[in-house]
Design an enzyme around this catalytic site. Structure first.
Site, short mmCIF file in Angstrom:
data_model
loop_
_atom_site.label_atom_id
_atom_site.label_comp_id
_atom_site.label_asym_id
_atom_site.label_seq_id
_atom_site.Cartn_x
_atom_site.Cartn_y
_atom_site.Cartn_z
N GLU A 1 9.23 16.40 15.48
CA GLU A 1 9.66 16.24 14.08
C GLU A 1 8.87 17.22 13.19
OE1 GLU A 1 8.31 12.82 11.70
OE2 GLU A 1 10.39 12.49 11.16
N GLU B 1 9.77 1.47 10.77
CA GLU B 1 10.78 2.52 10.63
C GLU B 1 10.01 3.83 10.69
OE1 GLU B 1 12.81 1.48 6.97
OE2 GLU B 1 13.95 -0.07 7.99
N LYS C 1 0.88 -1.17 0.00
CA LYS C 1 0.00 0.00 0.00
C LYS C 1 0.92 1.22 0.00
CE LYS C 1 -1.93 2.94 1.99
NZ LYS C 1 -1.60 4.34 1.63
N CYS D 1 13.68 10.81 6.67
CA CYS D 1 13.58 10.52 8.11
C CYS D 1 14.90 10.75 8.82
CB CYS D 1 13.14 9.08 8.30
SG CYS D 1 14.25 7.92 7.51
#
Ligand code: NAD
Ligand code: 6OH
Length: 484
Positions: A388, A252, A176, A286
């Protein structure tokens, strides 16, 4: 209008409705994407299950590896198509997609094809109390059907990072991709077909998370494992969704990565490396660095030099070879990053450069560009230093001692990556070993060897992928103990 469809059991099929795929460089709609409903997800999982019990589950490891190499060949053959599709979906500079994303996709297949061919098995000769012995050996079997959910920042790279080892271990997959970047997952279906991988081994369902294909996949009773890359909050939602069927997960997730720059560093190399770590892919990796800690004696010089670098970046059309910085992925994501720019002001930051939306006077004004931005002067407790942001932005703070720098770098709920910049390698090792993260670079950043463990601590994830770590996640081990 181009249509991007689901790919189930070797055929491209429609869905329950369509949603637009937008080019972030100018805001135009480039394709309509078929959203998979429960029925298409069920069909994808059923096709993957059949394929796992058929040829793919039975062919030799040597043959499996050969076909994975053929997938890499097929990606290389369609190199320009992949680059164009990735650039149109993400807005990233064409130079970056050509240097990083597409070559890495091919490399992911080659590395795991070679690894599965050469890896041995664990064995122990066991002494028993009566003086005889037993032989223990653990064989590696596929998990079955693996659900793969990926984000929009490095769509093909991160997809193949999971598809390649999953297939190498003999699994079949239902993927997906992010709703923002569906194109390269569909193109990969063509490369996989070209390579002679049987139908049903690789399936793609498009759509969103909650109440859509993402959630249908994670809570599906016939999916054996979920591997996910994306936001930490989404990871939390997926954990709840897999709980009732007890699936193994590999996550992750996000990061709030620090760099520590010592006064004895090679100054220009450190400035160049940090500029890359802050701004690559418009800060949407990331591993990107959003917190820079610089030894006080070089602090002012470092801030000035990074400011110059930021101001020299060219925000351009992705296809222009001189472009260093593309847009953010979407209007919504740009609003989120802008809300942090506003928050930084409210929290008392000093703006060094950037801070707003650039004006071009052409079609790019319909896209989602944002100025590269640097702040100083925030308290370590500020939300902009803790959360973040995932944009082209960093905060730079001074430090006086090694201990202070380590304490500040480690004061985070995330624990993905760190980088240390010093001319004293002994110190480099010493500080690196104290970082509470999964990946630490010394005098470099995002230098990857695909055999190494990759993943994060705390909010940054669960488990490690890469090399043997991937093979271990994507396999079920059966330990066999034989009395000799
Ligand atoms: P996201 O979590 O919003 O979406 C990722 C994927 O999850 C998408 O395909 C989305 O449709 C799907 N999804 C969303 N909600 C879901 C649900 N409830 N159930 C199932 N699927 C669901 O992430 P994003 O915005 O696409 O990507 C940016 C984030 O990804 C950042 O936080 C970044 O740090 C992280 N990221 C981490 C790594 C890593 O290796 N640690 C790599 C790349 C990106
Ligand atoms: C996150 O945005 C980047 C992840 C990179 C990898 O997973 C990799 O394997 O290099």
């Amino acid at each position: 209008m181009k249509r991007i469809q689901n790919y189930i059991d070797g055929r491209f099929v429609g869905g329950v409705r369509e949603f637009p795929d937008v080019n972030p460089a100018d805001g135009t709609v480039i394709a309509q994407v078929a959203e998979a409903g429960q029925e298409q997800v069920d069909e994808g999982v059923a096709a993957a299950r059949r394929a796992s019990q058929d040829e793919w589950g039975q062919i030799s490891v040597r043959e499996r590896a050969a076909r994975l190499h053929r997938v890499a060949d097929a990606i290389e053959k369609r190199f320009d198509c992949f680059v164009q599709a990735e650039v149109a979906d993400t807005g990233k500079p064409l130079s970056l997609a050509s240097r990083l994303d597409v070559p890495r996709a091919a490399a992911n297949f080659r590395v795991f094809a070679d690894l599965i061919k050469t890896v041995g098995i664990e064995s122990f000769q066991t002494e028993t109390a009566d003086g005889s012995s037993a032989l223990n050996y653990a064989i590696r079997k596929p998990l079955g059907v693996v659900g793969i959910i990926t984000p929009w920042n490095l769509p093909l790279l991160l997809l193949t990072w999971k598809v390649a080892p999953a297939l190498a271990c003999g699994n079949t997959v239902v993927v997906k991709p992010s709703e923002e970047t569906p194109a390269t997952a569909a193109l990969l279906a063509e490369a996989i077909q070209d390579a002679g991988i049987p139908q049903g081994v690789y399936n793609v369902v498009h759509g969103f998370g909650p109440g859509s294909a993402g959630e249908f996949l994670t809570r599906h009773a016939d999916v054996n494992a979920i591997t996910f890359t994306g936001e930490s909050r989404t990871g939390a939602a997926i954990l709840q969704s897999v709980a009732t069927t007890v699936k193994p997960v590999s996550f992750e997730l996000g990061g709030k990565n620090a760099a520590i720059v010592f006064g004895d560093c090679e100054f220009d190399a450190a400035v160049g490396g940090i500029a890359e770590a802050v701004f690559l892919n418009t800060g949407q990796v990331c591993l990107c660095c959003e917190r820079v800690y610089v030894e006080r004696r070089i602090f002012n010089a470092f801030v000035d030099a990074l400011k110059k670098k930021a101001e020299s970046l060219r925000l351009g059309w992705p296809s222009d070879p001189s472009t260093n910085l593309g847009p953010l992925i979407s209007a919504q994501h740009r609003d989120k990053v802008l809300s942090y720019y506003k928050l930084a002001e409210d929290e008392g930051a000093t703006l060094v450069t950037g801070g707003g939306v650039p004006a071009f006077g052409d079609g790019r004004d319909g896209g989602f560009y944002l100025q590269p931005t640097i702040y100083t002067g925030l308290a370590e407790s500020a939300r902009c230093v803790k959360e973040e942001i995932f944009g082209p932005v960093c905060h730079i703070a001074p430090f006086d001692s090694e201990e202070e720098a380590i304490a500040m770098a480690n004061d985070a709920k995330y624990g993905l990556a760190a980088s240390i910049w010093t001319g004293n390698l002994k110190r480099g090792h010493r500080v690196a070993q104290q970082m509470n993260v999964g990946i630490t670079w010394v005098n470099c950043w995002f230098l990857r060897d695909l055999r190494t463990p990759f993943g994060g601590a705390g909010l940054s994830g669960i488990g490690r992928e890469g090399g043997m770590h991937s093979l271990n996640f994507y396999s079920e081990l059966n330990n066999i103990c034989v009395q000799l």
